[in-house]
Design a protein around this motif. Structure first.
Motif, short mmCIF file in Angstrom:
data_model
loop_
_atom_site.label_atom_id
_atom_site.label_comp_id
_atom_site.label_asym_id
_atom_site.label_seq_id
_atom_site.Cartn_x
_atom_site.Cartn_y
_atom_site.Cartn_z
N THR A 126 0.87 -1.17 0.00
CA THR A 126 0.00 0.00 0.00
C THR A 126 0.91 1.22 0.00
O THR A 126 1.71 1.40 0.93
N GLY A 130 -2.24 5.42 -0.44
CA GLY A 130 -3.28 4.45 -0.15
C GLY A 130 -3.61 3.51 -1.29
O GLY A 130 -4.56 2.72 -1.21
N LYS A 170 0.30 3.89 6.44
CA LYS A 170 0.09 3.82 7.89
C LYS A 170 1.34 3.39 8.64
O LYS A 170 1.30 3.12 9.83
N SER A 259 -17.51 -3.09 5.40
CA SER A 259 -17.18 -1.76 4.90
C SER A 259 -17.33 -0.68 5.97
O SER A 259 -16.64 0.34 5.93
N THR A 262 -14.29 -1.94 10.80
CA THR A 262 -13.03 -2.64 10.52
C THR A 262 -12.21 -2.85 11.78
O THR A 262 -10.99 -2.79 11.76
N LYS A 308 -8.30 -0.74 14.84
CA LYS A 308 -9.06 -0.67 13.60
C LYS A 308 -8.10 -0.74 12.43
O LYS A 308 -7.06 -0.10 12.43
N LYS A 310 -8.59 0.31 9.27
CA LYS A 310 -8.57 1.49 8.41
C LYS A 310 -7.87 2.68 9.05
O LYS A 310 -7.18 3.44 8.40
N GLN A 311 -8.03 2.85 10.37
CA GLN A 311 -7.47 4.05 11.02
C GLN A 311 -5.97 3.94 11.24
O GLN A 311 -5.28 4.94 11.33
#
Length: 318
Positions: A126, A130, A170, A259, A262, A308, A310-311
Motif C-alpha cells: 500500500t 493508499g 500507515k 465496509s 473494521t 481498527k 482502516k485508522q
C-alpha cells in the motif's frame, strides 16, 4: 475360492484396468496438449485479475497428485499496473503446482482446485497515497459473482515463501519467512470455514515502524480453525493452542472486514511463561520500558490487542 469371489475379483480387476487406461489416456492428452492447457490455466487465473500474470513454462507433474492430474508452472510473475513506479512484484514464484479436476480437462473447461507455491516471494504493497497493488484482484458485484477463482480453489500450500505486507501510508510493516503453510477453505452458504497450519518465522511485525517489531525472530507453529460470515464481514477465530518458539500459548479473536466496521480484537493467553520470554514477544519500544524488571517464576499472562484496520496506528494493548 467361491464363484462369487472370483466374479468380484474379475469385476474389480476390470474396473481397475479401465481406470488405469482412462488415466493413461488423460496423461497422454496432457503431454500432447501442453500449450492449450497452459493457455487455459493462464486464462482462468486471469479471470479475476486486472494486472499482468505471466508463466514461462509448464510441465505435467502427474505422479504428484495421482490419481488426479497436476501440472508444474515455472517462473510465475504477477504484477500490477503501477509496477514501473514501485518495482515490487506482487508474486514471484520459481515453482507453482496446480491440481486440475480431471473431468474438467475432458469437458474442455479446465477447473483448478489446489495451488502449491514453492520458492516464492509475495509482496503486498500500500503506497503513501493508499493505492494497493492487490487492487488487481477484481471486485465483483454480488449479481456478477459466478464463483471466481477465489471460490474454485479450496486448498493452498506454500513452501519456502517470503511474505511482505508493506503499508507505507500507515507506517506498518510485516515480514514472514514461511517454511510451510497449508490452508483449506470449505465454502458454505453465507460464508466459509477454514483451517490454517503453518510453521513460520516472523522477521518483522510492526504496527508502527517507529516503535519497532513485535515477535521479531520468533518461530510460529500453529493449527487454527476459523469461520467467515459474508453478511457481517466477520472472521472468527476460536481460542486455540499455538506455539511461539518453545512457549505454549492460546490465541483467538474476531477480525471485522465489513465496509463500515473494521475493528479487530485478538486475545492471547499464556498459562505459564517466564517474564523474560513474554517480554521478548513485545516491540523494542515496550521492551525498553520493562528492561529494569524481572520475575524469576513463571507467570500466567492474559493480553488483549484491539484496534481498527482502516485508522491505523498502534493497537490498544491490555
Amino acid at each position: 475360492m467361491s464363484r462369487w469371489l472370483k466374479i468380484s475379483l474379475r469385476v474389480g480387476g476390470l474396473i481397475l484396468g479401465l481406470f488405469l487406461i482412462a488415466w493413461i489416456a488423460l496423461a497422454a492428452y496432457v503431454y500432447t496438449h501442453k500449450k492449450e492447457i497452459l493457455t487455459a490455466i493462464t486464462t482462468q487465473l486471469n479471470e479475476d485479475l486486472s494486472g499482468k500474470l505471466t508463466i514461462n513454462r509448464m510441465e505435467p507433474s502427474l505422479i504428484r497428485r495421482f490419481p488426479g492430474i497436476s501440472v508444474g508452472l515455472e517462473d510465475v510473475l504477477l504484477r500490477d499496473s503501477l509496477w514501473s513506479v514501485h518495482k515490487h512484484d506482487l508474486l514471484k514464484a520459481k515453482n507453482v503446482y496446480v491440481a486440475i479436476n480431471a473431468f474438467s480437462i475432458l469437458s474442455g473447461s479446465i477447473k483448478i482446485s489446489d495451488i502449491e507455491l514453492k520458492n516464492a516471494e509475495i509482496y503486498l504493497l500500500t503506497d503513501s497515497l493508499g493505492v494497493r497493488n492487490t487492487e488487481i484482484f477484481k471486485k465483483k458485484k454480488p449479481s456478477d459473482d459466478k464463483g471466481g477463482i477465489s471460490k474454485k480453489i479450496s486448498r493452498v500450500h506454500l513452501k519456502d515463501v517470503k511474505l511482505t505486507i508493506d503499508d507505507q501510508q500507515k507506517h506498518k510493516l510485516f515480514k514472514f519467512s514461511i517454511i510451510n503453510f497449508k490452508g483449506r477453505i470449505n465454502q458454505k452458504i453465507g460464508g466459509w470455514e477454514g483451517n490454517v497450519k503453518t510453521l513460520t518465522q516472523v522477521d518483522f511485525f510492526a504496527f508502527n515502524l517507529k516503535r519497532g517489531s513485535f515477535l521479531k525472530g520468533k518461530l510460529l507453529d500453529l493449527d487454527l480453525d476459523m469461520k467467515y460470515t459474508d453478511k457481517t464481514g466477520l472472521l472468527a477465530i476460536p481460542m486455540q493452542e499455538i506455539m511461539i518458539n518453545k512457549d505454549d500459548l492460546i490465541i483467538g479473536g474476531n477480525l471485522n472486514f465489513s465496509s463500515d466496521n473494521t475493528d479487530y480484537l485478538i486475545e492471547i493467553l499464556a498459562p505459564s511463561i517466564l517474564f523474560k520470554d513474554a517480554k521478548s514477544l513485545l516491540s523494542s519500544h515496550i521492551i525498553s520500558k520493562l528492561q529494569p524488571y524481572d520475575v524469576k517464576k513463571p507467570l500466567e499472562v492474559h493480553a488483549y490487542l484491539s484496534g481498527k484496520f482502516k485508522q491505523g496506528g498502534d493497537p490498544l494493548i491490555k
